[in-house]
Structure formats: C-alpha cells, structure tokens
Design a protein around this motif. Structure first.
Motif, PDB file in Angstrom:
ATOM      1  N   LEU A  82     -75.831 -13.269   6.927  1.00  0.00           N
ATOM      2  CA  LEU A  82     -74.870 -13.524   5.850  1.00  0.00           C
ATOM      3  C   LEU A  82     -74.011 -12.285   5.620  1.00  0.00           C
ATOM      4  CD1 LEU A  82     -77.357 -15.330   3.493  1.00  0.00           C
ATOM      5  CD2 LEU A  82     -75.457 -16.379   4.701  1.00  0.00           C
ATOM      6  N   SER A  83     -74.121 -11.375   6.556  1.00  0.00           N
ATOM      7  CA  SER A  83     -73.330 -10.163   6.526  1.00  0.00           C
ATOM      8  C   SER A  83     -73.625  -9.234   5.369  1.00  0.00           C
ATOM      9  CB  SER A  83     -71.846 -10.498   6.530  1.00  0.00           C
ATOM     10  OG  SER A  83     -71.180  -9.362   6.952  1.00  0.00           O
ATOM     11  N   SER A  84     -74.901  -8.994   5.169  1.00  0.00           N
ATOM     12  CA  SER A  84     -75.267  -8.021   4.157  1.00  0.00           C
ATOM     13  C   SER A  84     -74.735  -6.645   4.536  1.00  0.00           C
ATOM     14  CB  SER A  84     -76.777  -7.978   3.972  1.00  0.00           C
ATOM     15  OG  SER A  84     -77.420  -7.880   5.202  1.00  0.00           O
ATOM     16  N   SER A  85     -74.551  -6.390   5.842  1.00  0.00           N
ATOM     17  CA  SER A  85     -74.058  -5.063   6.246  1.00  0.00           C
ATOM     18  C   SER A  85     -72.652  -4.820   5.730  1.00  0.00           C
ATOM     19  CB  SER A  85     -74.076  -4.923   7.763  1.00  0.00           C
ATOM     20  OG  SER A  85     -73.202  -5.851   8.328  1.00  0.00           O
ATOM     21  N   ALA A  86     -71.775  -5.800   5.912  1.00  0.00           N
ATOM     22  CA  ALA A  86     -70.396  -5.611   5.427  1.00  0.00           C
ATOM     23  C   ALA A  86     -70.390  -5.567   3.905  1.00  0.00           C
ATOM     24  CB  ALA A  86     -69.495  -6.726   5.938  1.00  0.00           C
ATOM     25  N   ALA A  87     -71.246  -6.382   3.267  1.00  0.00           N
ATOM     26  CA  ALA A  87     -71.291  -6.369   1.793  1.00  0.00           C
ATOM     27  C   ALA A  87     -71.719  -4.985   1.298  1.00  0.00           C
ATOM     28  CB  ALA A  87     -72.236  -7.449   1.281  1.00  0.00           C
ATOM     29  N   VAL A  88     -72.650  -4.360   1.996  1.00  0.00           N
ATOM     30  CA  VAL A  88     -73.106  -3.022   1.618  1.00  0.00           C
ATOM     31  C   VAL A  88     -72.008  -1.993   1.885  1.00  0.00           C
ATOM     32  CG1 VAL A  88     -74.738  -1.175   2.211  1.00  0.00           C
ATOM     33  CG2 VAL A  88     -75.562  -3.508   1.910  1.00  0.00           C
ATOM     34  N   GLY A  89     -71.400  -2.078   3.059  1.00  0.00           N
ATOM     35  CA  GLY A  89     -70.323  -1.133   3.399  1.00  0.00           C
ATOM     36  C   GLY A  89     -69.194  -1.213   2.384  1.00  0.00           C
ATOM     37  N   VAL A  90     -68.768  -2.430   2.076  1.00  0.00           N
ATOM     38  CA  VAL A  90     -67.682  -2.624   1.110  1.00  0.00           C
ATOM     39  C   VAL A  90     -68.100  -2.094  -0.264  1.00  0.00           C
ATOM     40  CG1 VAL A  90     -66.436  -4.418  -0.185  1.00  0.00           C
ATOM     41  CG2 VAL A  90     -66.578  -4.562   2.316  1.00  0.00           C
ATOM     42  N   ALA A  91     -69.350  -2.331  -0.640  1.00  0.00           N
ATOM     43  CA  ALA A  91     -69.820  -1.869  -1.959  1.00  0.00           C
ATOM     44  C   ALA A  91     -69.684  -0.348  -2.072  1.00  0.00           C
ATOM     45  CB  ALA A  91     -71.266  -2.298  -2.180  1.00  0.00           C
ATOM     46  N   TYR A  92     -70.109   0.386  -1.044  1.00  0.00           N
ATOM     47  CA  TYR A  92     -70.001   1.854  -1.121  1.00  0.00           C
ATOM     48  C   TYR A  92     -68.539   2.305  -1.108  1.00  0.00           C
ATOM     49  CZ  TYR A  92     -75.019   2.459  -0.675  1.00  0.00           C
ATOM     50  OH  TYR A  92     -76.365   2.443  -0.903  1.00  0.00           O
ATOM     51  N   LEU A  93     -67.721   1.630  -0.307  1.00  0.00           N
ATOM     52  CA  LEU A  93     -66.293   2.012  -0.300  1.00  0.00           C
ATOM     53  C   LEU A  93     -65.710   1.870  -1.700  1.00  0.00           C
ATOM     54  CD1 LEU A  93     -65.124   0.258   3.007  1.00  0.00           C
ATOM     55  CD2 LEU A  93     -65.115   2.724   2.574  1.00  0.00           C
ATOM     56  N   LEU A  94     -65.961   0.712  -2.332  1.00  0.00           N
ATOM     57  CA  LEU A  94     -65.369   0.469  -3.655  1.00  0.00           C
ATOM     58  C   LEU A  94     -65.916   1.456  -4.686  1.00  0.00           C
ATOM     59  CD1 LEU A  94     -65.146  -3.443  -3.919  1.00  0.00           C
ATOM     60  CD2 LEU A  94     -63.504  -1.834  -2.974  1.00  0.00           C
ATOM     61  N   ALA A  95     -67.201   1.817  -4.558  1.00  0.00           N
ATOM     62  CA  ALA A  95     -67.787   2.751  -5.527  1.00  0.00           C
ATOM     63  C   ALA A  95     -67.164   4.145  -5.378  1.00  0.00           C
ATOM     64  CB  ALA A  95     -69.303   2.814  -5.346  1.00  0.00           C
ATOM     65  N   PHE A  96     -67.063   4.634  -4.151  1.00  0.00           N
ATOM     66  CA  PHE A  96     -66.452   5.967  -3.948  1.00  0.00           C
ATOM     67  C   PHE A  96     -64.995   5.965  -4.414  1.00  0.00           C
ATOM     68  CE2 PHE A  96     -69.749   6.910  -0.559  1.00  0.00           C
ATOM     69  CZ  PHE A  96     -70.312   7.975  -1.252  1.00  0.00           C
ATOM     70  N   GLU A  97     -64.300   4.885  -4.107  1.00  0.00           N
ATOM     71  CA  GLU A  97     -62.882   4.821  -4.496  1.00  0.00           C
ATOM     72  C   GLU A  97     -62.744   4.820  -6.014  1.00  0.00           C
ATOM     73  OE1 GLU A  97     -61.684   1.316  -2.338  1.00  0.00           O
ATOM     74  OE2 GLU A  97     -62.080   2.307  -0.419  1.00  0.00           O
ATOM     75  N   SER A  98     -63.594   4.022  -6.668  1.00  0.00           N
ATOM     76  CA  SER A  98     -63.533   3.943  -8.132  1.00  0.00           C
ATOM     77  C   SER A  98     -63.865   5.311  -8.743  1.00  0.00           C
ATOM     78  CB  SER A  98     -64.503   2.853  -8.597  1.00  0.00           C
ATOM     79  OG  SER A  98     -64.685   2.905  -9.968  1.00  0.00           O
ATOM     80  N   ALA A  99     -64.907   5.960  -8.233  1.00  0.00           N
ATOM     81  CA  ALA A  99     -65.321   7.254  -8.790  1.00  0.00           C
ATOM     82  C   ALA A  99     -64.259   8.328  -8.584  1.00  0.00           C
ATOM     83  CB  ALA A  99     -66.642   7.690  -8.160  1.00  0.00           C
ATOM     84  N   ASN A 100     -63.426   8.140  -7.566  1.00  0.00           N
ATOM     85  CA  ASN A 100     -62.409   9.147  -7.257  1.00  0.00           C
ATOM     86  C   ASN A 100     -60.999   8.688  -7.623  1.00  0.00           C
ATOM     87  OD1 ASN A 100     -63.701  11.574  -5.654  1.00  0.00           O
ATOM     88  ND2 ASN A 100     -64.815   9.717  -5.072  1.00  0.00           N
ATOM     89  N   ASN A 101     -60.936   7.642  -8.451  1.00  0.00           N
ATOM     90  CA  ASN A 101     -59.652   7.107  -8.921  1.00  0.00           C
ATOM     91  C   ASN A 101     -58.672   6.812  -7.790  1.00  0.00           C
ATOM     92  OD1 ASN A 101     -60.415   7.310 -11.643  1.00  0.00           O
ATOM     93  ND2 ASN A 101     -59.989   9.514 -11.569  1.00  0.00           N
ATOM     94  N   LEU A 102     -59.201   6.275  -6.711  1.00  0.00           N
ATOM     95  CA  LEU A 102     -58.319   5.911  -5.594  1.00  0.00           C
ATOM     96  C   LEU A 102     -58.018   4.425  -5.673  1.00  0.00           C
ATOM     97  CD1 LEU A 102     -60.166   7.724  -2.659  1.00  0.00           C
ATOM     98  CD2 LEU A 102     -58.002   8.410  -3.718  1.00  0.00           C
ATOM     99  N   ILE A 103     -56.763   4.070  -5.531  1.00  0.00           N
ATOM    100  CA  ILE A 103     -56.389   2.650  -5.491  1.00  0.00           C
ATOM    101  C   ILE A 103     -56.148   2.313  -4.025  1.00  0.00           C
ATOM    102  CG2 ILE A 103     -54.763   0.884  -6.331  1.00  0.00           C
ATOM    103  CD1 ILE A 103     -55.921   2.282  -8.688  1.00  0.00           C
ATOM    104  N   ILE A 104     -57.047   1.536  -3.463  1.00  0.00           N
ATOM    105  CA  ILE A 104     -56.954   1.222  -2.026  1.00  0.00           C
ATOM    106  C   ILE A 104     -56.798  -0.292  -1.891  1.00  0.00           C
ATOM    107  CG2 ILE A 104     -58.164   1.384   0.203  1.00  0.00           C
ATOM    108  CD1 ILE A 104     -57.886   4.181  -0.774  1.00  0.00           C
ATOM    109  N   SER A 105     -55.905  -0.723  -1.033  1.00  0.00           N
ATOM    110  CA  SER A 105     -55.661  -2.163  -0.886  1.00  0.00           C
ATOM    111  C   SER A 105     -56.809  -2.820  -0.118  1.00  0.00           C
ATOM    112  CB  SER A 105     -54.359  -2.393  -0.116  1.00  0.00           C
ATOM    113  OG  SER A 105     -54.539  -1.939   1.211  1.00  0.00           O
ATOM    114  N   PRO A 106     -57.002  -4.140  -0.296  1.00  0.00           N
ATOM    115  CA  PRO A 106     -58.009  -4.833   0.520  1.00  0.00           C
ATOM    116  C   PRO A 106     -57.756  -4.619   2.017  1.00  0.00           C
ATOM    117  CG  PRO A 106     -57.261  -6.275  -1.251  1.00  0.00           C
ATOM    118  CD  PRO A 106     -56.401  -5.042  -1.302  1.00  0.00           C
TER     119      PRO A 106
END
Ligand code: GLA
Length: 435
Positions: free
Chosen positions: A156-180
């Motif tokens: 069910l692609s838990s790997s991509a869900a995990v990868g995306v989760a860390y990307l969004l967390a780092f971006e949020s913590a660093n005030n980065l606005i990154i497109s999908p």
C-alpha cells in the motif's frame, strides 16, 4: 465514515501527547503530518516507463507528529519499533544504495520502511533529497511516527507515505513552501537515489495529489495530472457509500528492495524499449517504453525475446486499460472499471510475471467474492495484499467469503495474519497534509 474519518481526534491526541512528552512543549504546538496509503486500480508497473497511471488514497496511513527542535537535532521515535533515530540536519546525507546492495545494511527500504533497524533511513533520505535540491534545512524536528497497525509491507506504499511525511515535516519546520510537484521529485530522490529502488512516481503522486471522491490520473512522462470525479461517487453524500475498497492480506511480507524482482522487471522493460527504439531508428531516445510508438511496438514486437515481449505487452495493454478505465470511471460505470482492474491483474500475472502463488490464489478468490467489481494485486505484487472495488452493500459478504476460502488454500500463511486482519474494508482518502 469517509475520508475525514481518519485520523480520528483520539489518534491525533495520542500522537500529540507523545511528542509533547518527548519535546517538553505544549500539545498545542505539535503539528501532525497525515500521509495516507495509496492504491492503484489501473496502471500497475508502468509508471517507471513513463506510462499513464490511476491512483487514489485510502483513509488510513502514516501519522507523523512533530515540533521544530529549535536547533539542528532530529530526534524520532516510532509507534511500531524500538529505538530512537538521532542525527543533525547539518550532516551531509549520502545514498545508502551501496550498503544495501552488499548486504551490510539492514535496510528493508521501500516496502518496509518501519522495520526494526531500518526506519531511520527515511528521515535521512528526506534530508538527502531536500539538500540535493538546494533547500536550506537549518532546523531539525522532534517527532513520533506511527503507521496503521498490520499494514506495513502490504503493497500500500507505506514507504512513499513515510518519505512524504518526513519531507512535509522538515519543510513545515523550516517554513519552506514546496509544491506537490517538487515533493513528487524529492520522494523520487529518496527512493531512486538514496535507497536504490528503480520505481516510478506513482506512489508519491497519489499521496500528494489525490482528492477525496476523485481518481487521480498521472502521466508519468509529462508529469501532468488530473482528478476525475465519478458521477456515481457523487451519490455518496446522499446515499452513504455505494463503493468500498477492500484489502485482502496474503500473510506474505517481503521487501521490494531485498527482492530483485522489481528492479529486474524495470531493467527488462528498458531492454525491450531499447530494442524497439533501435528497430525504428530512434536509438537516441531514452530507453523507456513510453518513448516507443504503439505502431512501432506492433511492427517490431516479433524482434523481442519472449520474456521481453511479455513485459512490453503488459506496458502497452495496461496503458490502454488505463485510458478506457478513466472513461469508465468518469461515466460512473463501475462494472467496466472493475473488469479492467481484473484484466490488469491478469496481465500482471501473465505478462509482467509478478506475484506468487498465494497472491494469485487470493486474486482468484476476490474475483469470485460477492459484490466485487474488480480486483488485482496491490503495489508491486511481490508480496502483501490484493485490492478490490466492491459494492458497499455486499462488502461484508465479500469479506466473509474471503476469510472462508483463503485459509483453505494457504492455511499456514492465513494463520500468521493477526486477529481478524485478513480483510479490511476501507473508504477513499484525501491527500497528504500537515495539521
Ligand atoms: C511499487 C512502486 C511503484 C509502482 C508499483 C507498481 O509500488 O513503488 O512505483 O511501480 O509498485 O505499479
């Protein structure tokens, strides 16, 4: 129930409490990344060749609670696994591929990101991808990650869900606005470069772009996508749900990255593309089947050895099923949509030669289960589960049927499935987000 049924307030509060304890911060400061699992009804195994795929998310997945660490430290704990991952965002992250391939690394990579000893590679991989594309990551996170119980390694692609989760967390913590679109590329870097799995962009596209009630269609060559609403699904608001997504588990858990099947199929597709491009005087193009015209394939398929011919046949027939399936979905014709899913499943078995006996048996049981419109393996099909689209009124009967029939054929594997977990009945979900 519906897309909004997950995560529940109590799930969110459990995560928030844990992160507040870990960080000493107030619960109100804890942000949570909601990163759903995905399914791919049509378009299996063709994303890495630039094909057109269809996808949606389901209403369960990964939750990552976090607060910015106020310094460079990253500290992560997991709901499933022991230990703690600690590193600094100042460290340069290097690909793990070599150590995975020579066996000195316990990474189970793409298919089992939360497995003991390996789950720390995903936050590092996310940092690798962000650094590689020039993003300034100054601030770490203190976080707690949790996957849906029993759904790890199930295709069910838990790997991509995990990868995306860390990307969004780092971006949020660093005030980065990154497109999908950029995050799709960053997750590709985690999987292809950092972990060495030669997969396509289906999984993270589904997770980042999906919208409840729509089928996501992604052209993996042009990277254009659209969301297609089904008229039938618009009835949901009035009539409760008419359609459910059924997940049936085989009991098999094997990781993509430790199974050479995935990457070797990708190489076979590329070899077929190379031969067909050469035959048509187009050897200058990248060896991807999406660069081969259908007419060229029809004219020169006889030049391919039987294995390569089957892989190419899967690609071209699957692309055509996706196109027909998008029309069927848009007109609310679930019968036709379902038949195409089952045909896709058959082509995965006969032409792509993925799957294995238990999964094929499960697929065949699903085809006979009451109310099932169509079924196929989920994900790469080398392990894990099958998915089916089922009439909501008959979903419970279908589940009962599967629970009776599968153990007759695979008693040992069925006995390894915990509790009542052989079948899950889900709804469609939404895209990944930070709340
Ligand atoms: C895995 C890969 C995807 C895709 C599917 C099969 O999930 O990660 O890129 O190839 O298998 O469709």
């Amino acid at each position: 129930m519906g897309a909004m049924s997950w995560p529940s307030e109590s799930e969110l509060n459990t995560i928030r409490t844990k992160v507040a304890e870990m960080s000493g911060k107030d619960m109100k400061e804890v942000r949570v990344v909601v990163s759903p699992y995905r399914i791919c009804p049509l378009g299996a195994h063709i994303d890495h060749q630039g094909g057109i795929v269809s996808a949606m998310t389901i209403n369960t997945g990964i939750l990552l609670g976090f607060v910015p660490s106020d310094d460079s430290q990253v500290v992560i704990q997991s709901g499933q696994f022991e230990g703690e991952v600690r590193f600094s965002v100042d460290e340069e992250q290097l690909p793990r591929i070599a150590s995975i391939l020579n066996g000195s690394d316990q990474v189970k990579g793409a298919s089992s990101p939360l497995r003991q000893g390996s789950w720390g590679h995903y936050p590092r991989g996310a940092l690798y991808a962000l650094q590689k594309r020039g993003n300034q990551i100054k601030q770490g996170i203190i976080g707690f990650i949790c996957g849906a119980e029993g759904l790890d390694s199930s295709g069910l692609s838990s790997s991509a869900a995990v990868g995306v989760a860390y990307l969004l967390a780092f971006e949020s913590a660093n005030n980065l606005i990154i497109s999908p679109t950029d995050n799709i590329e960053y997750d590709r870097l985690i999987e292809n470069e950092y972990l060495g799995l030669k997969n396509g962009i289906l999984d993270q596209s589904a997770i980042l772009l999906s919208s409840y009630g729509c089928l996501t269609c992604m052209n993996c060559k042009t990277k254009e996508h659209r969301l297609i609403r089904s008229p039938e699904r618009d009835h949901y608001s009035k009539k409760e749900k008419e359609l459910k997504i059924l997940l049936a588990f085989s009991g098999l858990k094997q990781a993509l990255i430790t199974n050479p099947g995935y990457n070797s199929r990708v190489a076979e597709c590329q070899e077929a593309a190379k031969i067909l491009l050469q035959a048509s005087g187009n050897e200058g193009l990248e060896p991807l089947l999406s660069n081969v015209e259908l007419e060229v394939y029809e004219e020169h398929k006889g030049d391919l050895d039987p294995n390569l011919a089957r892989r190419a046949e899967h690609y071209f027939s699957e692309n055509s099923r996706v196109i027909k399936g998008l029309e069927a979905w848009a007109s609310g014709n679930m019968e036709d949509f379902g038949k195409l899913i089952s045909a896709s499943g058959l082509s995965s078995i006969q032409n792509y030669e993925s799957g294995c006996e238990p999964l094929i048996q499960l697929y065949e049981i699903l085809l006979k289960a009451p109310g099932v419109y169509g079924a196929r393996f989920s994900g790469a099909g080398f392990r894990g589960c099958c998915i089916a689209f089922v009439d909501a009124d008959r979903a419970l009967d279908a589940a009962t049927f599967i629970k009776e029939e599968y153990p007759k054929l695979q008693p040992e594997l069925a006995s390894q499935i915990y509790g009542d977990g052989m079948v899950r009945i889900c709804d469609a979900g939404d895209c990944a987000r930070v709340i």
